[in-house]
Design a protein around this motif. Structure first.
Motif, PDB file in Angstrom:
ATOM      1  N   ASN A 114     -13.660  43.254 -30.096  1.00 34.30           N
ATOM      2  CA  ASN A 114     -12.565  44.079 -30.494  1.00 34.30           C
ATOM      3  C   ASN A 114     -12.817  45.672 -31.396  1.00 34.30           C
ATOM      4  OD1 ASN A 114     -10.948  41.716 -30.129  1.00 34.30           O
ATOM      5  ND2 ASN A 114     -11.868  40.914 -31.782  1.00 34.30           N
ATOM      6  N   GLU A 115     -11.928  46.482 -31.152  1.00 31.68           N
ATOM      7  CA  GLU A 115     -12.059  47.733 -31.634  1.00 31.68           C
ATOM      8  C   GLU A 115     -12.295  47.650 -32.912  1.00 31.68           C
ATOM      9  OE1 GLU A 115     -10.342  52.404 -30.745  1.00 31.68           O
ATOM     10  OE2 GLU A 115      -9.449  50.673 -30.146  1.00 31.68           O
ATOM     11  N   GLU A 116     -11.613  46.880 -33.714  1.00 32.25           N
ATOM     12  CA  GLU A 116     -11.503  46.966 -35.195  1.00 32.25           C
ATOM     13  C   GLU A 116     -13.175  46.503 -35.685  1.00 32.25           C
ATOM     14  OE1 GLU A 116      -9.321  43.144 -34.194  1.00 32.25           O
ATOM     15  OE2 GLU A 116      -9.236  45.324 -33.689  1.00 32.25           O
ATOM     16  N   SER A 117     -14.039  45.787 -34.580  1.00 21.92           N
ATOM     17  CA  SER A 117     -15.199  45.199 -35.035  1.00 21.92           C
ATOM     18  C   SER A 117     -16.227  46.424 -35.082  1.00 21.92           C
ATOM     19  CB  SER A 117     -15.549  44.260 -34.281  1.00 21.92           C
ATOM     20  OG  SER A 117     -14.764  43.045 -34.421  1.00 21.92           O
ATOM     21  N   ILE A 118     -15.962  47.476 -34.356  1.00 19.92           N
ATOM     22  CA  ILE A 118     -16.746  48.529 -34.235  1.00 19.92           C
ATOM     23  C   ILE A 118     -16.949  49.384 -35.702  1.00 19.92           C
ATOM     24  CG2 ILE A 118     -17.358  50.833 -33.004  1.00 19.92           C
ATOM     25  CD1 ILE A 118     -15.553  49.712 -30.824  1.00 19.92           C
ATOM     26  N   VAL A 119     -17.973  49.183 -36.078  1.00 15.60           N
ATOM     27  CA  VAL A 119     -18.261  49.895 -37.657  1.00 15.60           C
ATOM     28  C   VAL A 119     -18.135  51.381 -37.604  1.00 15.60           C
ATOM     29  CG1 VAL A 119     -20.055  50.229 -39.444  1.00 15.60           C
ATOM     30  CG2 VAL A 119     -19.693  47.963 -38.297  1.00 15.60           C
ATOM     31  N   PRO A 120     -17.358  52.158 -38.448  1.00 13.68           N
ATOM     32  CA  PRO A 120     -17.151  53.451 -38.338  1.00 13.68           C
ATOM     33  C   PRO A 120     -18.241  54.338 -38.718  1.00 13.68           C
ATOM     34  CG  PRO A 120     -15.793  52.727 -40.322  1.00 13.68           C
ATOM     35  CD  PRO A 120     -16.590  51.522 -39.430  1.00 13.68           C
ATOM     36  N   LYS A 121     -19.233  53.808 -39.685  1.00 19.94           N
ATOM     37  CA  LYS A 121     -20.321  54.417 -40.088  1.00 19.94           C
ATOM     38  C   LYS A 121     -21.354  54.849 -38.988  1.00 19.94           C
ATOM     39  CE  LYS A 121     -23.950  51.261 -41.511  1.00 19.94           C
ATOM     40  NZ  LYS A 121     -24.990  51.061 -42.763  1.00 19.94           N
ATOM     41  N   VAL A 122     -22.077  55.965 -39.014  1.00 21.72           N
ATOM     42  CA  VAL A 122     -23.037  56.156 -38.183  1.00 21.72           C
ATOM     43  C   VAL A 122     -24.356  56.028 -38.807  1.00 21.72           C
ATOM     44  CG1 VAL A 122     -24.213  58.148 -36.880  1.00 21.72           C
ATOM     45  CG2 VAL A 122     -21.704  57.646 -36.796  1.00 21.72           C
ATOM     46  N   TYR A 180     -24.533  44.352 -31.754  1.00 19.81           N
ATOM     47  CA  TYR A 180     -25.332  45.120 -32.323  1.00 19.81           C
ATOM     48  C   TYR A 180     -25.049  46.626 -32.229  1.00 19.81           C
ATOM     49  CZ  TYR A 180     -29.778  42.142 -32.660  1.00 19.81           C
ATOM     50  OH  TYR A 180     -30.593  41.081 -33.037  1.00 19.81           O
ATOM     51  N   MET A 181     -24.431  47.010 -30.754  1.00 20.99           N
ATOM     52  CA  MET A 181     -24.211  48.473 -30.643  1.00 20.99           C
ATOM     53  C   MET A 181     -22.871  48.644 -31.299  1.00 20.99           C
ATOM     54  SD  MET A 181     -24.817  48.358 -26.690  1.00 20.99           S
ATOM     55  CE  MET A 181     -24.620  50.047 -26.291  1.00 20.99           C
ATOM     56  N   ALA A 182     -22.162  47.840 -31.853  1.00 20.54           N
ATOM     57  CA  ALA A 182     -20.881  48.067 -32.326  1.00 20.54           C
ATOM     58  C   ALA A 182     -21.208  48.244 -34.030  1.00 20.54           C
ATOM     59  CB  ALA A 182     -19.829  47.101 -32.392  1.00 20.54           C
ATOM     60  N   SER A 183     -22.465  48.083 -34.348  1.00 16.46           N
ATOM     61  CA  SER A 183     -22.855  48.043 -35.927  1.00 16.46           C
ATOM     62  C   SER A 183     -23.029  49.254 -36.522  1.00 16.46           C
ATOM     63  CB  SER A 183     -24.104  47.180 -36.115  1.00 16.46           C
ATOM     64  OG  SER A 183     -25.124  47.800 -35.697  1.00 16.46           O
ATOM     65  N   GLY A 184     -23.312  50.407 -35.585  1.00 16.91           N
ATOM     66  CA  GLY A 184     -23.762  51.635 -36.045  1.00 16.91           C
ATOM     67  C   GLY A 184     -25.289  51.656 -36.273  1.00 16.91           C
ATOM     68  N   ILE A 185     -26.005  50.633 -36.114  1.00 15.75           N
ATOM     69  CA  ILE A 185     -27.544  50.724 -36.380  1.00 15.75           C
ATOM     70  C   ILE A 185     -28.017  50.835 -34.784  1.00 15.75           C
ATOM     71  CG2 ILE A 185     -29.499  49.347 -37.210  1.00 15.75           C
ATOM     72  CD1 ILE A 185     -27.529  50.492 -39.165  1.00 15.75           C
ATOM     73  N   GLN A 194     -32.362  58.442 -33.456  1.00 10.97           N
ATOM     74  CA  GLN A 194     -31.503  57.491 -34.189  1.00 10.97           C
ATOM     75  C   GLN A 194     -30.097  57.692 -34.391  1.00 10.97           C
ATOM     76  OE1 GLN A 194     -34.784  55.965 -37.156  1.00 10.97           O
ATOM     77  NE2 GLN A 194     -33.709  53.833 -36.403  1.00 10.97           N
ATOM     78  N   THR A 195     -29.690  58.615 -35.133  1.00  9.30           N
ATOM     79  CA  THR A 195     -28.408  58.926 -35.460  1.00  9.30           C
ATOM     80  C   THR A 195     -27.611  59.261 -33.998  1.00  9.30           C
ATOM     81  OG1 THR A 195     -28.983  59.871 -37.512  1.00  9.30           O
ATOM     82  CG2 THR A 195     -26.931  60.468 -36.490  1.00  9.30           C
ATOM     83  N   LYS A 196     -28.248  59.974 -33.177  1.00 10.91           N
ATOM     84  CA  LYS A 196     -27.608  60.320 -31.952  1.00 10.91           C
ATOM     85  C   LYS A 196     -27.170  59.147 -31.125  1.00 10.91           C
ATOM     86  CE  LYS A 196     -26.506  63.874 -31.035  1.00 10.91           C
ATOM     87  NZ  LYS A 196     -25.305  64.839 -31.392  1.00 10.91           N
ATOM     88  N   LYS A 197     -28.017  58.213 -30.876  1.00 10.83           N
ATOM     89  CA  LYS A 197     -28.003  56.839 -30.297  1.00 10.83           C
ATOM     90  C   LYS A 197     -26.755  56.442 -30.934  1.00 10.83           C
ATOM     91  CE  LYS A 197     -31.410  56.837 -27.125  1.00 10.83           C
ATOM     92  NZ  LYS A 197     -31.630  56.835 -25.857  1.00 10.83           N
ATOM     93  N   SER A 198     -26.846  56.045 -32.158  1.00 11.41           N
ATOM     94  CA  SER A 198     -25.771  55.119 -33.018  1.00 11.41           C
ATOM     95  C   SER A 198     -24.296  55.800 -32.621  1.00 11.41           C
ATOM     96  CB  SER A 198     -26.049  55.470 -34.528  1.00 11.41           C
ATOM     97  OG  SER A 198     -25.040  55.004 -35.164  1.00 11.41           O
ATOM     98  N   GLU A 199     -24.284  57.217 -32.737  1.00 14.47           N
ATOM     99  CA  GLU A 199     -23.061  57.861 -32.290  1.00 14.47           C
ATOM    100  C   GLU A 199     -22.577  57.421 -30.805  1.00 14.47           C
ATOM    101  OE1 GLU A 199     -22.958  61.825 -34.981  1.00 14.47           O
ATOM    102  OE2 GLU A 199     -23.902  61.836 -33.265  1.00 14.47           O
ATOM    103  N   TYR A 200     -23.415  57.590 -29.923  1.00 14.97           N
ATOM    104  CA  TYR A 200     -23.124  57.410 -28.341  1.00 14.97           C
ATOM    105  C   TYR A 200     -22.880  55.992 -28.228  1.00 14.97           C
ATOM    106  CZ  TYR A 200     -22.949  58.088 -23.543  1.00 14.97           C
ATOM    107  OH  TYR A 200     -22.629  57.858 -22.192  1.00 14.97           O
TER     108      TYR A 200
END
Length: 369
Positions: free
Chosen positions: A176-184, A291-296, A338-344
């Motif tokens: 779900n889109e709301e499960s995607i954590v906004p932080k990077v 995992y990928m939705a977590s921002g980590i 790591q930050t770039k991967k998190s964003e993408y």
């Protein structure tokens, strides 16, 4: 349209209170279906009836057969009033589908299997005789599933392996889109802080648990710590290894909310799936999408070959512990990447793995012509 999902394991329908990614998957699948249909889950595991958001969970009477218990639940709760009625169950257990077919005939419904795993993973550690008896039983189940109205799978290889001839749909794990954590992810590591890796999932051979633990043996003295969450056939192995390792902590089986808390504090999430294993023809690690939705950032074997997946993760195609060790050190030394991967990663799953998009194909597949 009205849909009844039969679940062997769901006891609640709030995903924060469950303890496995497969239960989360079942809950989110039901909630996604509920955008288009009235959805009820029936389960012997549920201790009481409950409602969460737009999905109902009904407890089945343990003193009744599956068919009779579902029929009782349908009558008691005035279910299956719509002209389009569908029953969906997970897997291909012969006893379950034989009972569900009785309900299907009684109420003139479609009966669909959603198979996202294979029994072979759970029998790897069984003795020769037990393993073959279980395999024989489930082969009967596969043959019986070939008489129902359709099957949903993650991989066309599974359809070929099962030698099916019924209609099929190749689908995906959703989120779900709301499960995607906004932080990077943003590293704040200094010389006194530990670089934390988190693994959460089934402790089983095809999740390369032994490889992961061997990798950590090469990372001693690197200020890198692995937190392991989960249960499975290799639990005793993990517990024994942890006694001899000062850079691995085993936390056991915990709730999804506790997992989310651990993930939010991690520097790297790890998913080492053996893509050559037979199980990979059936299963896709739903935990990977979470995992990928977590921002980590995520280190994973290349379970998908598309270039966007490799851009979104630290993807590897070799399960050599020494090579994995080198990858982890390189990741630790490159926080900017790591930050770039998190964003993408978050953009990637928004484009490819939202339930709101995936479920349209499922509804189209199960609905009546």
């Amino acid at each position: 349209m009205e849909i009844i999902l039969y679940s062997k394991s769901l006891d609640v329908i709030d995903k924060n209170h469950v303890n496995s990614s497969s239960k989360i998957f079942e809950i989110e699948f039901a909630q996604a279906l509920a955008q288009y249909a009235k959805v009820s889950i029936v389960s012997y595991s549920a201790k009481s009836d409950m409602q969460y958001k737009n999905v109902s969970l009904f407890s089945l009477n343990k003193d009744e057969t599956i068919a009779n218990a579902i029929r009782t639940t349908i009558c008691k709760n005035s279910l299956f009033k719509d002209s389009q009625k569908i029953i969906i169950a997970f897997g291909y257990d012969y006893r379950i589908f034989r009972q569900l077919k009785k309900v299907s005939k009684l109420y003139d419904t479609k009966l669909i299997s959603y198979t996202f795993d294979t029994h072979k993973g759970a029998t790897n550690s069984s003795g020769f005789l037990k393993k073959n008896l279980i395999d024989l039983y489930f082969r009967f189940g596969i043959r019986y599933v070939n008489t129902i109205d359709g099957i949903i799978l993650f991989n066309e290889e599974a359809y070929k392996e099962m030698k099916l001839s019924i209609p099929f749909l190749i689908s995906k794990v959703g989120i779900n889109e709301e499960s995607i954590v906004p932080k990077v992810y943003l590293r704040t590591l200094n010389s006194e802080n530990e670089f934390r890796i988190v693994y959460s999932g089934t402790l089983i051979e095809y999740n390369s648990i032994e490889t992961l633990i061997e990798t950590m043996s090469y990372l001693k003295g690197q200020n890198i710590v692995l937190d392991i969450y989960g249960d499975g056939p290799l639990k005793s192995y993990v517990e024994n290894c942890v006694k001899r390792a000062d850079n691995i902590i085993y936390h056991g089986l915990v709730s999804n909310s506790q997992i989310n808390s651990a993930v939010s504090r991690a520097d790297l999430l790890i998913n080492l799936r053996d893509t050559e294993n037979y199980i990979s023809k059936f299963a896709f690690p739903s935990k990977l999408i979470q995992y990928m939705a977590s921002g980590i950032p995520v280190l994973t074997t290349k379970v998908l070959s598309e270039n966007e997946f490799c851009e979104a993760t630290f993807a590897i195609d070799d399960l050599d512990p020494l090579k994995i060790k080198n990858s982890i050190i390189n990741i630790k030394n490159n926080p900017y990447l790591q930050t770039k991967k998190s964003e993408y990663a978050k953009e990637y799953i928004k484009e490819k793995f939202l339930w709101s998009n995936i479920i349209r194909d499922v509804i189209q597949f199960v609905k009546y012509d």
